[in-house]
Design an enzyme around this catalytic site. Structure first.
Site, PDB file in Angstrom:
ATOM      1  N   CYS A 238     -26.584 -44.388 -39.480  1.00  0.00           N
ATOM      2  CA  CYS A 238     -27.269 -44.244 -41.309  1.00  0.00           C
ATOM      3  C   CYS A 238     -28.634 -44.213 -42.062  1.00  0.00           C
ATOM      4  O   CYS A 238     -29.417 -45.948 -41.584  1.00  0.00           O
ATOM      5  CB  CYS A 238     -26.067 -45.518 -42.266  1.00  0.00           C
ATOM      6  SG  CYS A 238     -26.064 -45.144 -44.043  1.00  0.00           S
TER       7      CYS A 238
ATOM      8  N   ASN B 122     -25.026 -40.453 -34.500  1.00  0.00           N
ATOM      9  CA  ASN B 122     -23.683 -39.983 -35.694  1.00  0.00           C
ATOM     10  C   ASN B 122     -23.656 -38.484 -35.299  1.00  0.00           C
ATOM     11  O   ASN B 122     -24.673 -37.485 -34.805  1.00  0.00           O
ATOM     12  CB  ASN B 122     -23.868 -40.317 -36.466  1.00  0.00           C
ATOM     13  CG  ASN B 122     -24.806 -40.048 -37.653  1.00  0.00           C
ATOM     14  OD1 ASN B 122     -25.522 -39.748 -37.499  1.00  0.00           O
ATOM     15  ND2 ASN B 122     -24.512 -40.482 -38.989  1.00  0.00           N
TER      16      ASN B 122
ATOM     17  N   HIS C  77     -23.107 -34.386 -36.287  1.00  0.00           N
ATOM     18  CA  HIS C  77     -23.966 -33.542 -37.171  1.00  0.00           C
ATOM     19  C   HIS C  77     -22.981 -32.026 -36.572  1.00  0.00           C
ATOM     20  O   HIS C  77     -23.523 -31.422 -35.675  1.00  0.00           O
ATOM     21  CB  HIS C  77     -25.013 -33.683 -38.123  1.00  0.00           C
ATOM     22  CG  HIS C  77     -25.383 -35.175 -38.257  1.00  0.00           C
ATOM     23  ND1 HIS C  77     -24.986 -34.855 -39.964  1.00  0.00           N
ATOM     24  CD2 HIS C  77     -25.706 -35.858 -37.422  1.00  0.00           C
ATOM     25  CE1 HIS C  77     -25.540 -35.757 -39.270  1.00  0.00           C
ATOM     26  NE2 HIS C  77     -25.841 -36.606 -39.246  1.00  0.00           N
TER      27      HIS C  77
ATOM     28  N   GLY D 163     -28.496 -36.819 -41.941  1.00  0.00           N
ATOM     29  CA  GLY D 163     -27.906 -34.662 -41.686  1.00  0.00           C
ATOM     30  C   GLY D 163     -29.593 -34.788 -42.565  1.00  0.00           C
ATOM     31  O   GLY D 163     -29.588 -33.558 -41.226  1.00  0.00           O
TER      32      GLY D 163
ATOM     33  N   GLU E  30     -19.935 -35.723 -45.918  1.00  0.00           N
ATOM     34  CA  GLU E  30     -19.957 -36.494 -45.299  1.00  0.00           C
ATOM     35  C   GLU E  30     -18.419 -36.902 -44.623  1.00  0.00           C
ATOM     36  O   GLU E  30     -17.891 -37.698 -45.366  1.00  0.00           O
ATOM     37  CB  GLU E  30     -21.250 -38.191 -45.321  1.00  0.00           C
ATOM     38  CG  GLU E  30     -22.514 -38.629 -45.373  1.00  0.00           C
ATOM     39  CD  GLU E  30     -23.184 -39.689 -45.630  1.00  0.00           C
ATOM     40  OE1 GLU E  30     -22.251 -40.450 -45.581  1.00  0.00           O
ATOM     41  OE2 GLU E  30     -24.432 -39.451 -46.642  1.00  0.00           O
ATOM     42  N   ARG E  31     -19.161 -37.629 -43.168  1.00  0.00           N
ATOM     43  CA  ARG E  31     -17.247 -38.613 -42.410  1.00  0.00           C
ATOM     44  C   ARG E  31     -16.925 -39.347 -43.158  1.00  0.00           C
ATOM     45  O   ARG E  31     -18.026 -40.161 -43.723  1.00  0.00           O
ATOM     46  CB  ARG E  31     -17.670 -38.158 -41.069  1.00  0.00           C
ATOM     47  CG  ARG E  31     -16.248 -38.725 -39.710  1.00  0.00           C
ATOM     48  CD  ARG E  31     -17.255 -38.811 -38.785  1.00  0.00           C
ATOM     49  NE  ARG E  31     -18.279 -39.747 -38.335  1.00  0.00           N
ATOM     50  CZ  ARG E  31     -18.270 -40.458 -36.808  1.00  0.00           C
ATOM     51  NH1 ARG E  31     -17.862 -40.351 -36.304  1.00  0.00           N
ATOM     52  NH2 ARG E  31     -19.505 -41.096 -36.941  1.00  0.00           N
TER      53      ARG E  31
ATOM     54  N   CYS F 224     -28.505 -37.383 -47.803  1.00  0.00           N
ATOM     55  CA  CYS F 224     -28.012 -38.143 -45.830  1.00  0.00           C
ATOM     56  C   CYS F 224     -29.139 -37.714 -44.826  1.00  0.00           C
ATOM     57  O   CYS F 224     -29.537 -37.103 -45.400  1.00  0.00           O
ATOM     58  CB  CYS F 224     -26.386 -36.690 -45.168  1.00  0.00           C
ATOM     59  SG  CYS F 224     -25.897 -37.538 -44.291  1.00  0.00           S
TER      60      CYS F 224
HETATM   61  N1  LIG Z   1     -21.307 -40.303 -42.672  1.00  0.00           N
HETATM   62  C1  LIG Z   1     -21.781 -40.801 -41.273  1.00  0.00           C
HETATM   63  C2  LIG Z   1     -22.320 -42.063 -41.424  1.00  0.00           C
HETATM   64  C3  LIG Z   1     -23.791 -42.268 -42.897  1.00  0.00           C
HETATM   65  C4  LIG Z   1     -24.657 -41.829 -42.830  1.00  0.00           C
HETATM   66  C5  LIG Z   1     -25.467 -41.111 -43.946  1.00  0.00           C
HETATM   67  N2  LIG Z   1     -24.765 -41.959 -45.664  1.00  0.00           N
HETATM   68  C6  LIG Z   1     -27.289 -41.354 -43.843  1.00  0.00           C
HETATM   69  O1  LIG Z   1     -27.802 -41.347 -44.333  1.00  0.00           O
HETATM   70  O2  LIG Z   1     -27.026 -40.949 -42.674  1.00  0.00           O
HETATM   71  C7  LIG Z   1     -21.176 -40.750 -40.198  1.00  0.00           C
HETATM   72  O3  LIG Z   1     -19.479 -41.003 -40.631  1.00  0.00           O
HETATM   73  O4  LIG Z   1     -21.828 -41.153 -39.245  1.00  0.00           O
END
Ligand SMILES: N[C@H](CCC[C@H](N)C(=O)O)C(=O)O
Length: 278
Positions: A77, A161, A163, A224, A212-213, A221
């Site tokens: 994150c 994570n 994307h 993101g 977001e997942r 994000c």
């Molecule tokens: N929802 C994301 C985790 C939080 C990412 C986001 N809040 C950031 O700032 O990178 C996932 O499931 O991979």
């Protein structure tokens, strides 16, 4: 049981941070059902992600764990990493300005800048489908992705994570609410995926929205923003330093290209302290 927490945000992507070093009981108390309940913005505290500060295990300064609002634990994150650094610095848990933070996908190194912003080496992006993970015959700059009766053109990348990033003509009209959930749970992403919608303003400026997942559309994000920029650079649509404008504010993203790490710079804000009654 009572647990102390701190409410923070990175450009409106909001978190609660729990220090499990001084509150080790937190680790057994915070199961996915409790996280979901605490994430509720009416029956709980309300947040996009819950961040846990743990003792390091592999030579870093701290270990960083992340739970989405749906209770699922995830690998990375970006906005949370800046808040994590601000939290441990402001609480004097470290006297370092560059902190080595262990995550589920390796070490990231946030630095508290003189102006109060936080820069983070977010690691090297991975475009290999199997590592994202994403079902595709081979690595490509873009992939067709069918949702219901519509074929999208997406790029796919892991920042630790997963994307999926698509280019849209007008970010305000982007079908985030309708297409976001369909992309998030698409069968070709076996661990689900964060769905980015990017409008390219010019080679140094994009606008971005992310469904977001595990959290839905957020105001910003961090991973993101990194994912959108590296996909744009890989397609030769962006330069190496890009301003990413999201609904909650702007991040500065830098990437020197394949096999280099991505650098993200932005704010981290502490809002209030509180006590959870479990
Ligand atoms: N929802 C994301 C985790 C939080 C990412 C986001 N809040 C950031 O700032 O990178 C996932 O499931 O991979």
């Amino acid at each position: 049981m009572e647990l102390r927490f701190t409410k923070m945000h990175g450009l409106g992507n909001d978190f609660i941070v729990i220090d499990a070093i001084s509150q080790p009981a937190a680790l057994s108390a915070l199961d996915s059902a409790v996280v979901r309940r605490l994430a509720d913005r009416h029956f709980g505290i309300g947040f996009d992600q819950l961040l846990i500060v743990e003792p390091a295990r592999e030579g870093g300064d701290f270990r960083y764990r992340i739970f989405n609002a749906d209770g699922g634990e995830v690998e990375q994150c970006g906005n949370g990493a800046r808040c994590f650094a601000r939290f441990v610095h402001d609480r004097n848990l470290t006297n370092r300005h560059t902190i080595r933070v262990e995550t589920a996908r390796g070490i990231i190194t946030p630095t508290i800048e003189i102006n109060g912003e936080v820069s983070v080496n977010m690691g090297v992006p991975c475009f290999e489908p199997a590592q994202i993970p994403f079902t595709a015959p081979q690595r490509a700059l873009t992939y067709p992705l069918t949702i219901r009766d519509k074929e999208l053109e997406i790029s796919a990348v892991s920042m630790g994570n997963p994307h999926a990033v698509q280019i849209v003509a007008d970010i305000e009209q982007a079908p985030v609410a309708s297409e976001g959930p369909l992309i998030e749970s698409h069968e070709r992403f076996p661990e689900r995926v964060n769905a980015g919608f990017m409008q390219i303003i010019d080679r140094t400026h994009i606008r971005l929205r992310v469904f977001e997942r595990g959290a839905g559309e957020t105001l910003a994000c961090g991973t993101g923003a990194c994912a959108a920029v590296v996909c744009g650079i890989a397609r030769n649509l962006l330069d190496n330093e890009v301003r990413v404008a999201m609904r909650g504010g702007q991040l500065h993203i830098r990437w020197a290209g394949e096999n280099h790490p991505v650098w993200m710079t932005g704010p981290a804000v502490t809002v209030f302290e509180g006590t959870i009654h479990l």
